[in-house]
Design a protein around this motif. Structure first.
Motif, PDB file in Angstrom:
ATOM      1  N   LYS A  54      25.216 -37.071 -19.354  1.00 26.73           N
ATOM      2  CA  LYS A  54      24.854 -38.023 -20.480  1.00 26.73           C
ATOM      3  C   LYS A  54      27.157 -38.109 -20.378  1.00 26.73           C
ATOM      4  CE  LYS A  54      25.273 -35.096 -24.197  1.00 26.73           C
ATOM      5  NZ  LYS A  54      25.199 -34.031 -25.477  1.00 26.73           N
ATOM      6  N   LEU A  55      27.607 -37.526 -19.615  1.00 21.52           N
ATOM      7  CA  LEU A  55      29.044 -37.683 -18.971  1.00 21.52           C
ATOM      8  C   LEU A  55      28.818 -39.211 -18.089  1.00 21.52           C
ATOM      9  CD1 LEU A  55      30.876 -33.693 -17.933  1.00 21.52           C
ATOM     10  CD2 LEU A  55      31.076 -36.346 -20.147  1.00 21.52           C
ATOM     11  N   ARG A  56      27.783 -38.972 -17.022  1.00 17.00           N
ATOM     12  CA  ARG A  56      27.344 -40.144 -16.953  1.00 17.00           C
ATOM     13  C   ARG A  56      27.888 -40.970 -16.941  1.00 17.00           C
ATOM     14  NH1 ARG A  56      25.012 -36.504 -11.539  1.00 17.00           N
ATOM     15  NH2 ARG A  56      27.144 -35.419 -10.695  1.00 17.00           N
ATOM     16  N   GLU A  57      26.385 -41.646 -18.095  1.00 19.34           N
ATOM     17  CA  GLU A  57      26.025 -42.369 -19.242  1.00 19.34           C
ATOM     18  C   GLU A  57      27.301 -43.359 -19.218  1.00 19.34           C
ATOM     19  OE1 GLU A  57      22.971 -41.110 -21.247  1.00 19.34           O
ATOM     20  OE2 GLU A  57      21.338 -40.824 -20.212  1.00 19.34           O
ATOM     21  N   VAL A  58      28.151 -42.866 -19.703  1.00 14.49           N
ATOM     22  CA  VAL A  58      29.629 -43.486 -20.251  1.00 14.49           C
ATOM     23  C   VAL A  58      30.954 -43.678 -19.711  1.00 14.49           C
ATOM     24  CG1 VAL A  58      28.574 -42.376 -22.862  1.00 14.49           C
ATOM     25  CG2 VAL A  58      30.683 -41.126 -21.220  1.00 14.49           C
ATOM     26  N   ALA A  59      30.250 -43.121 -18.453  1.00  9.41           N
ATOM     27  CA  ALA A  59      31.512 -42.547 -17.669  1.00  9.41           C
ATOM     28  C   ALA A  59      31.814 -44.493 -16.882  1.00  9.41           C
ATOM     29  CB  ALA A  59      31.213 -42.059 -15.852  1.00  9.41           C
ATOM     30  N   PRO A  60      31.147 -45.810 -16.817  1.00  8.57           N
ATOM     31  CA  PRO A  60      31.761 -46.571 -16.617  1.00  8.57           C
ATOM     32  C   PRO A  60      32.689 -47.093 -17.420  1.00  8.57           C
ATOM     33  CG  PRO A  60      29.388 -46.891 -16.029  1.00  8.57           C
ATOM     34  CD  PRO A  60      29.911 -45.692 -16.823  1.00  8.57           C
ATOM     35  N   LEU A  61      32.953 -47.426 -18.893  1.00 10.98           N
ATOM     36  CA  LEU A  61      33.004 -47.389 -20.242  1.00 10.98           C
ATOM     37  C   LEU A  61      34.950 -47.709 -19.902  1.00 10.98           C
ATOM     38  CD1 LEU A  61      33.416 -48.979 -22.812  1.00 10.98           C
ATOM     39  CD2 LEU A  61      33.368 -46.310 -23.272  1.00 10.98           C
ATOM     40  N   SER A  62      35.641 -48.914 -19.513  1.00 12.78           N
ATOM     41  CA  SER A  62      36.715 -48.900 -18.978  1.00 12.78           C
ATOM     42  C   SER A  62      37.600 -49.573 -20.143  1.00 12.78           C
ATOM     43  CB  SER A  62      37.274 -49.895 -17.654  1.00 12.78           C
ATOM     44  OG  SER A  62      36.636 -50.953 -18.134  1.00 12.78           O
ATOM     45  N   ASP A  63      37.117 -48.880 -21.612  1.00 14.40           N
ATOM     46  CA  ASP A  63      38.204 -49.954 -22.652  1.00 14.40           C
ATOM     47  C   ASP A  63      38.950 -49.020 -23.056  1.00 14.40           C
ATOM     48  OD1 ASP A  63      36.946 -51.623 -25.225  1.00 14.40           O
ATOM     49  OD2 ASP A  63      38.719 -50.438 -25.089  1.00 14.40           O
ATOM     50  N   ASN A  64      40.599 -49.669 -22.981  1.00 13.18           N
ATOM     51  CA  ASN A  64      41.282 -48.872 -23.308  1.00 13.18           C
ATOM     52  C   ASN A  64      41.644 -47.879 -24.863  1.00 13.18           C
ATOM     53  OD1 ASN A  64      42.006 -50.815 -24.803  1.00 13.18           O
ATOM     54  ND2 ASN A  64      43.932 -51.463 -23.946  1.00 13.18           N
ATOM     55  N   ARG A  65      41.171 -47.906 -25.505  1.00 10.51           N
ATOM     56  CA  ARG A  65      40.780 -47.108 -26.661  1.00 10.51           C
ATOM     57  C   ARG A  65      40.207 -45.998 -26.202  1.00 10.51           C
ATOM     58  NH1 ARG A  65      40.349 -53.376 -29.624  1.00 10.51           N
ATOM     59  NH2 ARG A  65      38.902 -53.319 -27.513  1.00 10.51           N
ATOM     60  N   GLU A 111      42.150 -51.420 -35.144  1.00  9.49           N
ATOM     61  CA  GLU A 111      42.217 -51.447 -33.369  1.00  9.49           C
ATOM     62  C   GLU A 111      40.871 -50.424 -32.778  1.00  9.49           C
ATOM     63  OE1 GLU A 111      43.213 -53.038 -30.009  1.00  9.49           O
ATOM     64  OE2 GLU A 111      43.844 -54.285 -31.713  1.00  9.49           O
ATOM     65  N   LEU A 112      41.338 -49.277 -33.173  1.00 12.38           N
ATOM     66  CA  LEU A 112      39.703 -48.780 -32.997  1.00 12.38           C
ATOM     67  C   LEU A 112      38.473 -49.154 -33.167  1.00 12.38           C
ATOM     68  CD1 LEU A 112      39.937 -45.428 -31.347  1.00 12.38           C
ATOM     69  CD2 LEU A 112      39.874 -44.894 -33.719  1.00 12.38           C
ATOM     70  N   GLY A 113      38.224 -49.674 -33.975  1.00 11.16           N
ATOM     71  CA  GLY A 113      37.279 -50.585 -34.195  1.00 11.16           C
ATOM     72  C   GLY A 113      36.968 -51.420 -34.011  1.00 11.16           C
ATOM     73  N   LYS A 114      37.611 -52.066 -33.520  1.00 12.82           N
ATOM     74  CA  LYS A 114      37.374 -53.443 -32.377  1.00 12.82           C
ATOM     75  C   LYS A 114      36.961 -52.702 -30.527  1.00 12.82           C
ATOM     76  CE  LYS A 114      40.950 -56.558 -33.400  1.00 12.82           C
ATOM     77  NZ  LYS A 114      42.015 -57.038 -33.184  1.00 12.82           N
ATOM     78  N   GLY A 115      37.525 -51.137 -30.337  1.00 11.23           N
ATOM     79  CA  GLY A 115      37.278 -50.613 -29.357  1.00 11.23           C
ATOM     80  C   GLY A 115      36.199 -49.805 -29.761  1.00 11.23           C
ATOM     81  N   LEU A 116      34.825 -49.842 -31.092  1.00 11.75           N
ATOM     82  CA  LEU A 116      33.984 -49.113 -30.898  1.00 11.75           C
ATOM     83  C   LEU A 116      32.658 -50.121 -31.155  1.00 11.75           C
ATOM     84  CD1 LEU A 116      34.091 -47.257 -34.303  1.00 11.75           C
ATOM     85  CD2 LEU A 116      33.948 -46.147 -31.952  1.00 11.75           C
ATOM     86  N   MET A 117      32.872 -51.439 -31.704  1.00 11.31           N
ATOM     87  CA  MET A 117      32.145 -52.639 -31.217  1.00 11.31           C
ATOM     88  C   MET A 117      32.038 -53.305 -30.044  1.00 11.31           C
ATOM     89  SD  MET A 117      31.730 -53.386 -34.801  1.00 11.31           S
ATOM     90  CE  MET A 117      31.367 -55.148 -34.533  1.00 11.31           C
ATOM     91  N   PHE A 218      33.434 -53.613 -42.515  1.00  9.54           N
ATOM     92  CA  PHE A 218      34.946 -53.026 -43.013  1.00  9.54           C
ATOM     93  C   PHE A 218      35.604 -53.771 -41.543  1.00  9.54           C
ATOM     94  CE2 PHE A 218      36.587 -48.787 -42.056  1.00  9.54           C
ATOM     95  CZ  PHE A 218      37.379 -49.262 -43.428  1.00  9.54           C
ATOM     96  N   MET A 219      35.338 -53.860 -40.435  1.00  5.71           N
ATOM     97  CA  MET A 219      36.374 -54.602 -39.715  1.00  5.71           C
ATOM     98  C   MET A 219      36.817 -55.882 -40.084  1.00  5.71           C
ATOM     99  SD  MET A 219      36.702 -52.773 -36.950  1.00  5.71           S
ATOM    100  CE  MET A 219      36.218 -52.014 -38.173  1.00  5.71           C
ATOM    101  N   LEU A 220      35.881 -56.598 -41.247  1.00  5.00           N
ATOM    102  CA  LEU A 220      36.981 -58.247 -41.872  1.00  5.00           C
ATOM    103  C   LEU A 220      37.496 -57.850 -42.793  1.00  5.00           C
ATOM    104  CD1 LEU A 220      33.278 -60.654 -41.957  1.00  5.00           C
ATOM    105  CD2 LEU A 220      35.192 -60.196 -40.139  1.00  5.00           C
ATOM    106  N   VAL A 221      36.938 -56.791 -43.394  1.00  8.76           N
ATOM    107  CA  VAL A 221      37.628 -56.539 -44.561  1.00  8.76           C
ATOM    108  C   VAL A 221      39.369 -56.194 -43.974  1.00  8.76           C
ATOM    109  CG1 VAL A 221      38.308 -54.178 -46.989  1.00  8.76           C
ATOM    110  CG2 VAL A 221      36.070 -55.713 -46.559  1.00  8.76           C
ATOM    111  N   ALA A 275      41.174 -64.066 -30.550  1.00  7.37           N
ATOM    112  CA  ALA A 275      41.402 -63.114 -30.036  1.00  7.37           C
ATOM    113  C   ALA A 275      41.433 -61.976 -30.591  1.00  7.37           C
ATOM    114  CB  ALA A 275      43.826 -62.830 -30.321  1.00  7.37           C
ATOM    115  N   GLY A 276      40.690 -62.111 -31.777  1.00 10.46           N
ATOM    116  CA  GLY A 276      39.668 -61.081 -32.037  1.00 10.46           C
ATOM    117  C   GLY A 276      38.319 -60.650 -30.804  1.00 10.46           C
ATOM    118  N   ARG A 277      37.716 -61.927 -30.108  1.00  9.75           N
ATOM    119  CA  ARG A 277      37.193 -61.489 -28.950  1.00  9.75           C
ATOM    120  C   ARG A 277      35.746 -60.751 -30.177  1.00  9.75           C
ATOM    121  NH1 ARG A 277      35.940 -58.419 -24.771  1.00  9.75           N
ATOM    122  NH2 ARG A 277      38.133 -57.059 -25.725  1.00  9.75           N
ATOM    123  N   LYS A 278      35.757 -59.571 -29.487  1.00  7.31           N
ATOM    124  CA  LYS A 278      33.634 -59.851 -29.131  1.00  7.31           C
ATOM    125  C   LYS A 278      33.473 -58.525 -30.478  1.00  7.31           C
ATOM    126  CE  LYS A 278      32.805 -57.999 -24.209  1.00  7.31           C
ATOM    127  NZ  LYS A 278      33.457 -57.231 -23.592  1.00  7.31           N
TER     128      LYS A 278
END
Length: 414
Positions: A54-65, A111-117, A218-221, A275-278
């Motif tokens: 499980k750890l190795r599956e998510v290890a490539p994620l480099s998002d700063n959040r 900002e945290l929600g953007k990271g989830l997306m 919810f992000m849009l609100v 700038a809202g991006r993904k």
């Protein structure tokens, strides 16, 4: 205390007990750098191997959040993950000692929600956003500590972010069992802002609690709460006006915003940038990001009855309701005889296959294909939150802007 690991790392002292393990400070000796360790005790070899996967599956994620995973490993009695350290401290330690303003709370959750997306695009979903699983940087940014384990229903996705917003506003370490209890404390925390904003935010959080908002909506609100006052008055914003929606049943379907053409995006009313991006669901709402400056919630007051609003506000916030409980995008300046608009209507697109996707991902796929969409929640054998039926069928050729409807599983239990 000091404990050596693999003759490379040294654990120095515990920082915070976590749900499944313990967070420690430490050092990477060869690289002479401070790191953070997530340590889980276990002597079961099979369980340790599964956890490492499980750890190795998510290890490539480099998002700063998210706290980045630098290394993973096993010892006879435990598993460890080496995480990149940042200035700051666990957020739960700061929650009681600092009262955040409503605008600060909304900004942090958005900002945290953007990271989830963004993480969803990497195949990572369901991680907990409870305050106890967050790190607070010295610059005020929140980062998720453990994103390889699934959180409970009230800790993940839209409901998790809604509960986090409650935690920040009320300085609460825990989540009440009912929304009525939450509402009472929210009204106390929001007493300083205008009544209209109070009602809008609380009604939104109630819909989130009742699973009547997706993560994307919810992000849009929250994004709408960050629009600058002058932009609100001078520009017709292309956002869903979900602030005034009152959804009564999870099974009801709601139409999302139409895709935006490149030509429309260049016009004055689409001039906010990308700038809202993904995190904004596809190109249809990409212009919701960046250029809109942050505004204090109290600066844009409107009466609950609708009286006293300016013409610009009335134009922006007036959704058109149909007998089928669908909502179109807010009205904006009309362009007569626009040849580009007719060209877009005549374009043929292919309906993507949405079956098997998560709700948020399905809506994003539909809008990226140039389609509008609506969805309904129903009991089904499929995993909760998964699309199990759609109309029109996948690979069907339809005019651009056609509305596709899909059904999302509520699981097998009511």
């Amino acid at each position: 205390m000091e404990k050596s690991i693999n003759q490379r790392y040294v654990l120095t002292e515990p920082i915070l007990p976590m749900l499944s393990g313990m967070l420690y400070s430490g050092k990477d000796l060869p690289l002479r750098r401070d790191v953070v360790f997530f340590v889980v005790e276990s002597t079961d070899e099979a369980a340790k191997e599964a956890y490492i996967r499980k750890l190795r599956e998510v290890a490539p994620l480099s998002d700063n959040r998210f706290l980045h995973i630098l290394d993973v490993g096993m010892e006879p009695n435990y598993i460890f993950a080496v995480l990149k350290t940042f200035d700051g401290k666990p957020f739960i330690q700061e929650l009681k000692g600092h009262r955040f303003t409503p605008e600060e709370a909304v900004s942090k959750v958005l900002e945290l929600g953007k990271g989830l997306m963004d993480a969803l695009e990497e195949g990572i979903s369901g991680c907990s956003v409870h305050a106890a699983n967050l790190w607070l940087n010295d610059d005020g940014q929140l980062k998720i500590i453990n994103y390889w384990e699934k959180g409970t229903h009230t800790q993940r996705g839209a409901q998790g972010l809604g509960c986090l917003l409650y935690q920040i506003l009320t300085c609460s370490e825990s989540i009440p069992a009912s929304f009525d209890t939450m509402e009472h404390r929210l009204r106390e925390a929001l007493a300083a802002i205008p009544r209209a904003e109070q009602e809008m935010l609380i009604s939104t959080l109630r819909r989130v609690w009742n699973d009547q908002e997706t993560l994307a909506s919810f992000m849009l609100v929250l994004q709408g709460l960050r629009q600058d006052t002058t932009v609100r008055q001078d520009v017709a914003m292309p956002v869903w006006d979900r602030q005034v929606r009152e959804k009564t049943e999870p099974e009801e379907a709601y139409e999302e915003e139409e895709p935006v053409d490149e030509e429309e995006e260049a016009s004055p009313r689409r001039s906010l940038g990308r700038a809202g991006r993904k995190f904004l669901v596809g190109t249809a709402i990409a212009c919701l990001g960046g250029a809109a400056a942050f505004v204090w919630l109290g600066k844009h007051q409107e009466e609950p009855s609708g009286k006293g609003t300016s013409p610009a506000q009335t134009e922006q916030h007036a959704p058109v309701q149909t007998p089928h409980h669908t909502y179109d995008k807010p009205a904006g300046p009309e362009v007569a005889n626009d040849p580009n608009q007719k060209k877009a209507e005549d374009e043929i697109v292919i309906v993507p296959n949405l079956i098997g996707l998560q709700n948020d991902t399905a809506g994003k796929q539909a809008m990226a294909a140039g389609l509008r969409f609506e969805f309904a929640m129903e009991v089904n054998e499929r995993e909760e939150g998964t699309v199990f039926k759609q109309e029109p069928a996948a690979q069907t050729q339809v005019p651009k802007g056609t509305r596709v409807k899909y059904w999302v599983s509520k699981g097998t239990q009511q």
